[in-house]
Design a protein around this motif. Structure first.
Motif, PDB file in Angstrom:
ATOM      1  N   THR A   1       4.481   9.499  -0.937  1.00 64.26           N
ATOM      2  CA  THR A   1       4.080   9.466   0.469  1.00 64.26           C
ATOM      3  C   THR A   1       4.740   8.282   1.164  1.00 64.26           C
ATOM      4  O   THR A   1       4.800   7.183   0.609  1.00 64.26           O
ATOM      5  CB  THR A   1       2.552   9.360   0.589  1.00 64.26           C
ATOM      6  OG1 THR A   1       1.959  10.587   0.144  1.00 64.26           O
ATOM      7  CG2 THR A   1       2.122   9.108   2.023  1.00 64.26           C
ATOM      8  N   VAL A   2       5.225   8.527   2.376  1.00 67.17           N
ATOM      9  CA  VAL A   2       5.861   7.486   3.184  1.00 67.17           C
ATOM     10  C   VAL A   2       5.054   7.324   4.475  1.00 67.17           C
ATOM     11  O   VAL A   2       4.863   8.287   5.216  1.00 67.17           O
ATOM     12  CB  VAL A   2       7.313   7.852   3.529  1.00 67.17           C
ATOM     13  CG1 VAL A   2       7.942   6.766   4.402  1.00 67.17           C
ATOM     14  CG2 VAL A   2       8.130   8.064   2.264  1.00 67.17           C
TER      15      VAL A   2
ATOM     16  N   GLU B   1      -1.869  -4.368   0.160  1.00 66.95           N
ATOM     17  CA  GLU B   1      -2.618  -3.708  -0.911  1.00 66.95           C
ATOM     18  C   GLU B   1      -1.712  -3.263  -2.060  1.00 66.95           C
ATOM     19  O   GLU B   1      -2.198  -2.878  -3.116  1.00 66.95           O
ATOM     20  CB  GLU B   1      -3.366  -2.491  -0.363  1.00 66.95           C
ATOM     21  CG  GLU B   1      -4.518  -2.857   0.559  1.00 66.95           C
ATOM     22  CD  GLU B   1      -5.184  -1.633   1.158  1.00 66.95           C
ATOM     23  OE1 GLU B   1      -4.605  -0.534   1.052  1.00 66.95           O
ATOM     24  OE2 GLU B   1      -6.276  -1.771   1.730  1.00 66.95           O
ATOM     25  N   GLY B   2      -0.415  -3.285  -1.834  1.00 65.60           N
ATOM     26  CA  GLY B   2       0.493  -2.898  -2.915  1.00 65.60           C
ATOM     27  C   GLY B   2       1.434  -1.772  -2.594  1.00 65.60           C
ATOM     28  O   GLY B   2       2.188  -1.327  -3.454  1.00 65.60           O
ATOM     29  N   GLY B   3       1.401  -1.246  -1.354  1.00 65.10           N
ATOM     30  CA  GLY B   3       2.375  -0.240  -0.970  1.00 65.10           C
ATOM     31  C   GLY B   3       3.780  -0.813  -1.055  1.00 65.10           C
ATOM     32  O   GLY B   3       3.999  -2.003  -0.834  1.00 65.10           O
ATOM     33  N   ILE B   4       4.757   0.003  -1.373  1.00 63.99           N
ATOM     34  CA  ILE B   4       6.129  -0.445  -1.585  1.00 63.99           C
ATOM     35  C   ILE B   4       6.847  -0.492  -0.240  1.00 63.99           C
ATOM     36  O   ILE B   4       7.093   0.547   0.386  1.00 63.99           O
ATOM     37  CB  ILE B   4       6.872   0.486  -2.557  1.00 63.99           C
ATOM     38  CG1 ILE B   4       6.069   0.612  -3.859  1.00 63.99           C
ATOM     39  CG2 ILE B   4       8.279  -0.017  -2.841  1.00 63.99           C
ATOM     40  CD1 ILE B   4       6.473   1.781  -4.719  1.00 63.99           C
ATOM     41  N   GLU B   5       7.190  -1.691   0.208  1.00 64.19           N
ATOM     42  CA  GLU B   5       7.793  -1.860   1.526  1.00 64.19           C
ATOM     43  C   GLU B   5       9.260  -1.435   1.512  1.00 64.19           C
ATOM     44  O   GLU B   5      10.028  -1.825   0.621  1.00 64.19           O
ATOM     45  CB  GLU B   5       7.683  -3.313   1.976  1.00 64.19           C
ATOM     46  CG  GLU B   5       8.202  -3.559   3.381  1.00 64.19           C
ATOM     47  CD  GLU B   5       7.993  -4.985   3.837  1.00 64.19           C
ATOM     48  OE1 GLU B   5       8.264  -5.267   5.027  1.00 64.19           O
ATOM     49  OE2 GLU B   5       7.561  -5.824   3.013  1.00 64.19           O
TER      50      GLU B   5
ATOM     51  N   GLU C   1      -4.375   7.430  -5.542  1.00 60.86           N
ATOM     52  CA  GLU C   1      -5.388   7.945  -6.469  1.00 60.86           C
ATOM     53  C   GLU C   1      -4.789   8.998  -7.399  1.00 60.86           C
ATOM     54  O   GLU C   1      -5.175   9.105  -8.570  1.00 60.86           O
ATOM     55  CB  GLU C   1      -6.547   8.541  -5.676  1.00 60.86           C
ATOM     56  CG  GLU C   1      -7.690   9.079  -6.516  1.00 60.86           C
ATOM     57  CD  GLU C   1      -8.784   9.689  -5.668  1.00 60.86           C
ATOM     58  OE1 GLU C   1      -9.499  10.559  -6.173  1.00 60.86           O
ATOM     59  OE2 GLU C   1      -8.920   9.294  -4.493  1.00 60.86           O
ATOM     60  N   CYS C   2      -3.837   9.782  -6.871  1.00 61.69           N
ATOM     61  CA  CYS C   2      -3.193  10.828  -7.672  1.00 61.69           C
ATOM     62  C   CYS C   2      -2.037  10.294  -8.508  1.00 61.69           C
ATOM     63  O   CYS C   2      -1.350  11.065  -9.188  1.00 61.69           O
ATOM     64  CB  CYS C   2      -2.674  11.941  -6.759  1.00 61.69           C
ATOM     65  SG  CYS C   2      -3.960  12.895  -5.945  1.00 61.69           S
ATOM     66  N   GLY C   3      -1.791   8.977  -8.462  1.00 65.23           N
ATOM     67  CA  GLY C   3      -0.709   8.402  -9.241  1.00 65.23           C
ATOM     68  C   GLY C   3       0.655   8.567  -8.608  1.00 65.23           C
ATOM     69  O   GLY C   3       1.681   8.423  -9.280  1.00 65.23           O
ATOM     70  N   LYS C   4       0.691   8.847  -7.299  1.00 64.93           N
ATOM     71  CA  LYS C   4       1.968   8.992  -6.596  1.00 64.93           C
ATOM     72  C   LYS C   4       2.357   7.657  -5.964  1.00 64.93           C
ATOM     73  O   LYS C   4       1.504   6.838  -5.625  1.00 64.93           O
ATOM     74  CB  LYS C   4       1.857  10.061  -5.494  1.00 64.93           C
ATOM     75  CG  LYS C   4       1.303  11.411  -5.951  1.00 64.93           C
ATOM     76  CD  LYS C   4       2.270  12.155  -6.852  1.00 64.93           C
ATOM     77  CE  LYS C   4       1.698  13.505  -7.279  1.00 64.93           C
ATOM     78  NZ  LYS C   4       1.765  14.511  -6.226  1.00 64.93           N
ATOM     79  N   ASP C   5       3.657   7.451  -5.776  1.00 67.59           N
ATOM     80  CA  ASP C   5       4.126   6.234  -5.126  1.00 67.59           C
ATOM     81  C   ASP C   5       3.852   6.279  -3.626  1.00 67.59           C
ATOM     82  O   ASP C   5       3.937   7.343  -2.999  1.00 67.59           O
ATOM     83  CB  ASP C   5       5.622   6.041  -5.356  1.00 67.59           C
ATOM     84  CG  ASP C   5       5.934   5.673  -6.797  1.00 67.59           C
ATOM     85  OD1 ASP C   5       5.236   4.799  -7.335  1.00 67.59           O
ATOM     86  OD2 ASP C   5       6.862   6.248  -7.385  1.00 67.59           O
ATOM     87  N   VAL C   6       3.528   5.127  -3.064  1.00 67.08           N
ATOM     88  CA  VAL C   6       3.281   4.995  -1.632  1.00 67.08           C
ATOM     89  C   VAL C   6       4.307   4.022  -1.060  1.00 67.08           C
ATOM     90  O   VAL C   6       4.346   2.849  -1.443  1.00 67.08           O
ATOM     91  CB  VAL C   6       1.859   4.484  -1.350  1.00 67.08           C
ATOM     92  CG1 VAL C   6       1.655   4.277   0.147  1.00 67.08           C
ATOM     93  CG2 VAL C   6       0.823   5.459  -1.893  1.00 67.08           C
ATOM     94  N   PHE C   7       5.146   4.517  -0.150  1.00 63.94           N
ATOM     95  CA  PHE C   7       6.145   3.689   0.513  1.00 63.94           C
ATOM     96  C   PHE C   7       5.706   3.437   1.954  1.00 63.94           C
ATOM     97  O   PHE C   7       5.139   4.319   2.601  1.00 63.94           O
ATOM     98  CB  PHE C   7       7.508   4.371   0.502  1.00 63.94           C
ATOM     99  CG  PHE C   7       8.082   4.532  -0.884  1.00 63.94           C
ATOM    100  CD1 PHE C   7       8.794   3.506  -1.475  1.00 63.94           C
ATOM    101  CD2 PHE C   7       7.900   5.705  -1.594  1.00 63.94           C
ATOM    102  CE1 PHE C   7       9.313   3.639  -2.756  1.00 63.94           C
ATOM    103  CE2 PHE C   7       8.415   5.856  -2.874  1.00 63.94           C
ATOM    104  CZ  PHE C   7       9.126   4.821  -3.453  1.00 63.94           C
TER     105      PHE C   7
END
Length: 321
Positions: free
Chosen positions: A219-220, A266-270, A239-245
């Motif tokens: 998800t972006v 919170e840890g989202g990948i910038e 929660e589903c173990g997917k990466d968040v950008f």
């Protein structure tokens, strides 16, 4: 529609029964008389209305349903315990992941309706670049960032899929008529898990967001205020173990980017662009993102304050509250 699929469609309106139990009921070769008792008056009304709408529809394009126990149901959704038993579609069938977690083939792109011109430009350019590299785009069919994300894919004559928060027969499904036509023209589709006349209730948006987060590889978040529904989508994805950008806010950012900052903390990948997303995944072969193979969903860690969801990414652990 054959009789088995009619029974599947009828069972999809039995909200009090889990997906697993619906499959078991179908395997018992349940009679229509018993099914009517299970569904009750309301369930049968929804079923009949759905059939009538499909038989009388003048959409002029392919439409139908995919059920959970069928081979073309998106495999990525099956990992979600709240996956819908039925997905209805107009146009192309949704393209879920193939279960190969070392490669991404689709992205969910989300953000606020009340966005800035910078956000619209970022969403359009991001999905244009991603689509030209061969990725399928998912978004929510709303004004603002969602709309720009779809048009970015359309600019490359590539497929995008819109997840609706209403049924196909409700007027909300036709507010973006031009966008709908463009999505269908380039091999995309519209998707809804709801009865055809269902209104876009508030809860439906939450469920729509959950489906968007589960059906793709990552998800972006483009532009989101502090209490945006886009943050809900991002948390579901984690929660589903997917990466968040998360796209970096512009230098002179407005409050519509406060959710971006929160997610990054919170840890989202910038990231700054589709190119930096590819750099985050280390490699970029044949138009696809390569995801680190060692990747797992870590169980909830209970603390005195909250239950923190932990996602493992490239050997580093990010806590998403």
């Amino acid at each position: 529609m054959d009789k088995i699929r009619e029974k599947k469609l009828a069972l999809s309106f039995l909200n009090s029964v889990s997906t697993e139990d619906k499959i078991r009921i179908l395997q018992t070769d349940i009679s229509w008389e018993s099914l009517e008792v299970f569904l009750g008056k309301k369930g049968m009304e929804l079923f009949v209305t759905q059939l009538e709408w499909e038989n009388n529809s003048t959409m002029g394009t392919e439409h139908g349903h995919i059920f959970y126990d069928e081979d073309d149901y998106p495999s990525s959704l099956k990992s979600d315990p709240e996956a819908p038993y039925r997905l209805s579609y107009i146009g192309a069938k949704p393209k879920g992941t193939n279960g190969n977690y070392n490669r991404a083939e689709s992205l969910t792109v989300v953000g606020t309706r009340r966005c800035t011109s910078e956000g619209i430009g970022s969403a359009f350019m991001f999905t244009s670049d991603a689509s030209s590299a061969g990725l399928v785009i998912y978004s929510g069919f709303a004004d603002g960032i969602d709309k720009a994300a779809h048009y970015g894919a359309i600019s490359q004559k590539s497929a995008s899929f819109a997840i609706l928060a209403s049924g196909f027969a409700h007027e909300a499904a036709y507010k973006q008529e031009k966008l709908q036509e463009s999505i269908l023209l380039y091999g995309g589709g519209l998707i809804s898990p709801f009865p055809c006349e269902e209104e876009p209730f508030k809860w439906n948006y939450y469920y729509r967001n959950r489906i968007m987060s589960s059906i793709s590889d990552a998800t972006v978040v483009v532009e989101a205020p502090e209490h945006s529904g886009a943050l809900i989508t991002a948390h579901y994805a984690a929660e589903c173990g997917k990466d968040v950008f998360v796209l970096s806010p512009h230098i002179n950012y407005s409050k519509t980017f406060l959710g971006n900052i929160k997610l990054i903390k919170e840890g989202g990948i910038e990231i700054k662009s589709y190119g930096t997303l590819c750099e985050s995944y280390l490699q970029f072969p044949k138009g696809h993102i390569t995801i680190p193979i060692k990747r797992e969903k870590i169980p909830y860690m209970k603390t005195s304050e909250d239950a923190k969801r932990i996602v493992a990414y490239n050997g580093t652990y990010y806590a998403v509250i």
